[in-house]
Design a protein around this motif. Structure first.
Motif, short mmCIF file in Angstrom:
data_model
loop_
_atom_site.label_atom_id
_atom_site.label_comp_id
_atom_site.label_asym_id
_atom_site.label_seq_id
_atom_site.Cartn_x
_atom_site.Cartn_y
_atom_site.Cartn_z
N ASP A 1 -1.85 10.35 -1.49
CA ASP A 1 -1.39 10.19 -0.10
C ASP A 1 -2.23 9.11 0.54
N ILE A 2 -1.66 7.93 0.70
CA ILE A 2 -2.44 6.78 1.15
C ILE A 2 -2.98 6.99 2.56
N THR A 3 -2.25 7.72 3.40
CA THR A 3 -2.72 7.98 4.76
C THR A 3 -3.97 8.83 4.74
N ASP A 4 -3.97 9.90 3.92
CA ASP A 4 -5.15 10.77 3.81
C ASP A 4 -6.34 9.99 3.25
N ALA B 1 -0.42 5.55 8.89
CA ALA B 1 -1.88 5.51 8.73
C ALA B 1 -2.53 4.82 9.93
N LYS B 2 -1.87 3.79 10.44
CA LYS B 2 -2.43 3.08 11.59
C LYS B 2 -2.53 3.99 12.81
N LEU C 1 -1.68 -2.16 6.55
CA LEU C 1 -1.87 -0.76 6.92
C LEU C 1 -0.53 -0.13 7.31
N TRP D 1 0.82 -1.22 0.00
CA TRP D 1 0.00 0.00 0.00
C TRP D 1 0.86 1.28 0.00
N LEU E 1 -6.92 6.71 3.37
CA LEU E 1 -7.41 5.74 4.34
C LEU E 1 -8.15 6.41 5.50
N ALA E 2 -7.66 7.57 5.92
CA ALA E 2 -8.31 8.29 7.01
C ALA E 2 -9.71 8.75 6.60
N LEU F 1 -2.83 7.25 12.80
CA LEU F 1 -3.89 8.24 12.57
C LEU F 1 -5.27 7.62 12.74
N LEU F 2 -5.45 6.41 12.17
CA LEU F 2 -6.74 5.74 12.28
C LEU F 2 -7.05 5.37 13.74
#
Length: 592
Positions: free
Chosen positions: A73-76, A107-108, A103, A17, A78-79, A110-111
């Protein structure tokens, strides 16, 4: 399916990812992941490229693989996707995403922050008003919240927030208080009980309460053969004198009748609405908004006949695979949030106990008194509490903690247990123990299994869910079972329920001869007018269980809930839950 959901579906099938990392994948693989044709896959890829989500390089020629690179931006992403799952009530999917092996670490984190911020007391702003919400996580799946069949303490508490009975037993005064009825009376021989209904009480669907609703609730228990049916069996007929009064005419005198009409099963339901567990209509301070596998949502009922609840909404989220926070009634991410050291502690002594029950409905060695005595000495609660370091447990010799406190408990040796086993007819056969498959109960079951091995008893363990325990067939094939019983605020009624309610494991495991003994005693107890006499008779029934080793009392449990010092209006019921309608927060600074 929307573009973001499609993109997430693709991510779940990829092994990587990370943004900017090129990976090999073909159209055919994507077609399987997205459940669509290769032609549609190409259209979707072009759309994602135009949106800047990814870069696609089609492999041209033999041996040249197609390649995909995530650009967003994978984090944005996923969030944003995670937040939508939460808003839509897809709690199970959100939990799965939070624990997904692919994940990314950032990102983890943040989630996890977003997830943690959902629970406790929060305020949500919308165009119309500010909503004050309590969200509580819990691990266990929901059981039924049908008042005719509810058999779990937490679900019983939820029903009491949605529905009301005619009267309610007051824990503080140990007496009855008005609820839907403002007054009541009986004739001299207690064969006719009249209740005067409050005027203007509205159900959640808007109609005013009448005597017909009370009669319908009783008839429903009978027609459904509810476990609570025994509580209305003495009713011969119901007289609806007018919309404001209703009289129950009984077949025989019953000085216990107020207890019976205050029970969970007598939560009054409207006669003009087909019952639906996902849309229960009651008269309580909260109305049911949603009830699914993942979430139970209650909203304050503005037309409640008493004071409106201060909270606007209460949400119970199922969080499988993780334990609930000890700080069940926390406040979320406030700027002046108290630390753990600042939080207050709420000690809840469960009224009830955990016990081991023998199944006399099934042939087996459990019918042998000497064998039961051997098990009694092996499952010595004093030794178990010591070995398992259960600081919040106390040994039980009764369903009631107060009675157990007056008893003396001593440890027993393995040799004593072996002596009783030698007296029995045990021949080394396997004995099946069912238990509630939670970590705490599994530890206890495995501890007993090890003790049994020391004297040569082959104990097999079967962990089952709460719903499976309530299923007649699932629990019935066990030789023994470990279970917990939490009594309601009305102790007398709670003790009667143990013996009379068909969902009770005690009732279900008694054979016909033992059940006849219990039924005869309970029938006599119901006719006693004096509460002290009834309690003495119930204690004698309990003594029979213990002396004959029909049931082995294990321990009483305490629970400690931590809560923010700004939390006000705490009133704990006998089920160990706080009355949601009384809660409020002194300073609400958290917004989502």
């Amino acid at each position: 399916m929307k573009s973001n959901e499609h993109f997430m579906q693709m991510l779940l099938g990829l092994s990587e990812w990370e943004t900017g990392r090129e990976q090999k994948i073909g159209i055919q693989e994507l077609s399987q992941l997205l459940c669509c044709t290769p032609r549609n896959v190409k259209l979707i890829l072009r759309k994602w490229e135009s949106e800047g989500l990814l870069l696609w390089k089609a492999g041209v020629g033999r041996g040249n693989h197609s390649r995909l690179t995530i650009l967003c931006d994978i984090t944005d992403f996923l969030a944003s996707y995670f937040q939508k799952l939460l808003m839509d009530g897809n709690i199970g999917e959100a939990v799965q995403l939070l624990h997904h092996k692919n994940l990314p670490a950032g990102a983890k984190r943040l989630l996890q922050e977003k997830w943690d911020s959902q629970f406790g007391f929060v305020a949500e702003e919308n165009e119309k008003r500010r909503q004050e919400i309590l969200r509580i996580p819990r691990e266990r799946a929901f059981s039924t919240i049908d008042p005719a069949f509810v058999a779990v303490a937490a679900e019983s508490h939820f029903i009491q927030q949605i529905c009301h009975a005619l009267v309610i037993f007051d824990l503080a005064t140990q007496d009855f208080k008005p609820q839907l009825a403002y007054a009541w009376e009986s004739n001299l021989d207690m064969t006719a009980w009249t209740f005067y209904l409050r005027k203007g009480v509205r159900f959640h669907h808007g109609r005013v309460l009448t005597g017909e609703d009370v009669a319908y609730t009783v008839q429903r228990l009978i027609e459904l053969d509810s476990p609570y049916r025994w509580q209305v069996d003495d009713i011969d007929w119901i007289e609806q004198r007018n919309d404001g009064a209703i009289t129950f005419h009984l077949r025989k005198p019953n000085g216990f009748f107020l207890h019976l009409v205050s029970c969970i099963g007598m939560s009054i339901l409207p006669h003009d609405v087909p019952f639906s567990e996902s849309a229960i209509v009651g008269t309580g301070p909260f109305r049911l908004v949603e009830f699914t596998e993942d979430r139970l949502v209650l909203a304050a009922f503005d037309d409640y006949y008493r004071e409106r609840a201060i909270l606007d909404r209460v949400e119970i989220w199922r969080v499988p695979g993780s334990s609930s926070s000890k700080q069940r009634y926390q406040l979320s991410l406030a700027e002046d949030e108290a630390t753990e050291d600042d939080s207050k502690s709420l000690e809840v002594q469960e009224v009830g106990c955990h016990y081991l029950n023998f199944n006399f409905r099934k042939p087996g060695i459990q019918h042998d008194f000497a064998f039961r005595q051997a098990i009694k000495l092996l499952i010595d609660p004093v030794q178990m509490i010591r070995d398992l370091k259960k600081e919040t447990f106390t040994p039980a010799g009764s369903f009631l903690p107060e009675r157990s406190q007056r008893m003396y408990f001593s440890s027993h040796t393995i040799e004593e247990a072996a002596h009783w086993l030698q007296k029995s007819a045990y021949q080394g056969e396997a004995v099946l123990l069912s238990f509630n498959d939670a970590k705490k109960m599994r530890e206890e079951a495995e501890w007993l299994q090890e003790r049994c091995q020391l004297v040569g008893i082959q104990l097999e363990l079967q962990g089952i869910t709460k719903d499976q325990f309530l299923s007649y067939d699932t629990a019935q094939h066990a030789d023994m079972a470990m279970m917990g019983e939490v009594l309601q605020r009305d102790i007398e009624l709670g003790l009667m329920e143990i013996y009379k309610n068909k969902c009770s494991l005690v009732h279900r495991f008694l054979d016909d001869d033992r059940l006849a003994i219990v039924e005869e005693r309970m029938s006599k107890i119901l006719q006693l007018q004096d509460s002290k006499e009834r309690m003495r008779a119930l204690e004698k029934m309990e003594d029979t269980l213990r002396d004959e080793a029909w049931l082995l009392f294990l321990y009483h449990a305490k629970r400690f809930d931590h809560y923010h010092p700004a939390l006000q209006g705490i009133a704990v019921d006998s089920f160990g839950w706080i009355d949601f309608s009384k809660l409020w927060v002194k300073s609400f600074v958290t917004s989502l």
